[in-house]
Enzyme design. Structure first.
Site, PDB file in Angstrom:
ATOM      1  N   HIS A  51       8.765  30.803 -38.848  1.00 21.19           N
ATOM      2  CA  HIS A  51      10.176  31.618 -39.001  1.00 21.19           C
ATOM      3  C   HIS A  51      10.060  32.420 -37.867  1.00 21.19           C
ATOM      4  CE1 HIS A  51      13.000  34.378 -41.386  1.00 21.19           C
ATOM      5  NE2 HIS A  51      13.093  34.183 -40.035  1.00 21.19           N
ATOM      6  N   GLU A  69      16.103  34.441 -32.504  1.00 28.80           N
ATOM      7  CA  GLU A  69      14.562  34.996 -32.519  1.00 28.80           C
ATOM      8  C   GLU A  69      14.108  35.615 -31.162  1.00 28.80           C
ATOM      9  OE1 GLU A  69      12.304  35.303 -35.204  1.00 28.80           O
ATOM     10  OE2 GLU A  69      14.176  34.714 -36.488  1.00 28.80           O
ATOM     11  N   HIS A  72      13.421  39.479 -31.597  1.00 29.84           N
ATOM     12  CA  HIS A  72      12.029  39.895 -31.527  1.00 29.84           C
ATOM     13  C   HIS A  72      11.390  39.698 -30.106  1.00 29.84           C
ATOM     14  CE1 HIS A  72      12.478  40.359 -35.896  1.00 29.84           C
ATOM     15  NE2 HIS A  72      12.766  39.202 -35.883  1.00 29.84           N
TER      16      HIS A  72
END
Ligand code: NAG
Ligand code: NAG
Length: 246
Positions: free
Chosen positions: A58, A105, A109
């Site tokens: 993920h 992502e 992040h």
């Protein structure tokens, strides 16, 4: 009245300073969370169909910071050489041919992880996530410990014990919780944590634990029954086999 407004203003200002300074003081992350999800559970939740019958990535999330540099754009051509592995190990479960999950992502992040020299490019960030994913081999570890998708249920202790035995550190295991009166929870997500040197560390320290529970409760409240939260140790865990419909 005027005076009161002024105090309120001062108070708000102080609050603002506190939030800003604590952000500056504590913004540096100390831990990375390698998050895996079980495609079948994800797709039950999000109404997709999946052919992936192994744990997929993920994300690789620093424990602090979100969307740290909005001008650092995702560029697929920078990770051209690792795309085959990305598609296999880190697929967008909604749309396996799309790159938008990686873009998301990276922005959310990756741009925060990039404060570490070892992760300060898109190629380094995505490669490191893949490297850790293969090294820890969560799917293999569960299988070796006889935790496999099945109609029979597991205890949280059994799932956690398998991971603890292999890695020596505690993971964070998240489930899809049953609605009211439901008798089991569904295994959904497993987080494995590393420090800035990429050495395994426990995901749940006392304080983090409290916060993660608060976060889980909040996200549970916000998402109703569809969100993941830390699995309940008193409920059996269902690890759903692939349905085969897609
Ligand atoms: C944000 O990313 C851009 C593009 O890579 C870079 O030039 C800039 O230095 C970064 N800003 C910060 C604060 O890291
Ligand atoms: C993406 O990276 C490639 C290779 O460095 C570069 O040639 C290209 O201009 C970049 N694309 C965008 C949209 O920045």
């Amino acid at each position: 009245m005027r005076y009161r407004m002024k105090s309120l203003g001062v108070l708000l200002f102080l609050g603002f300073c506190l939030v800003t300074s604590s952000h500056v003081l504590f913004h540096e992350w100390t831990k990375l969370i390698l998050t895996h999800h079980w495609p079948q559970t994800f797709c039950t939740m999000e109404h997709c169909h999946t052919r992936f019958n192994y744990w997929t990535l993920h994300g690789l999330w620093p424990d602090r910071g979100v969307a740290c540099n909005s001008s650092w754009h995702f560029n697929e051509s920078l990770i051209q050489d690792i795309l085959p592995d990305m598609e296999k190990s880190w697929p967008d479960l909604f749309n396996p041919t799309s790159t938008s999950f990686w873009k998301y992502e990276w922005h959310k992040h990756g741009t925060c992880a990039a404060t570490a020299e070892a992760l300060n490019s898109q190629h380094k960030y995505f490669s490191k996530a893949l490297e850790l994913y293969h090294k820890f081999n969560l799917d293999g570890v569960l299988k070796q410990n006889h935790i496999v998708p099945s109609e029979q249920h597991y205890t949280l202790d059994a799932v956690e014990g398998a991971i603890l035995n292999s890695y020596g550190v505690k993971p964070k295991i998240q489930c899809l919780h049953p609605g009211k009166g439901g008798e089991f929870q569904t295994l959904g997500q497993i987080e494995i944590c590393v420090d800035r040197e990429f050495e395994l560390v426990s995901c749940e320290k006392a304080l983090d634990d409290i916060w993660s529970r608060v976060n889980d409760i909040l996200s549970y409240a916000l998402n109703g029954v569809t969100g993941f939260s830390v699995c309940d140790e008193d409920l059996p865990i269902y690890y759903p086999p692939l349905t085969g419909k897609f």
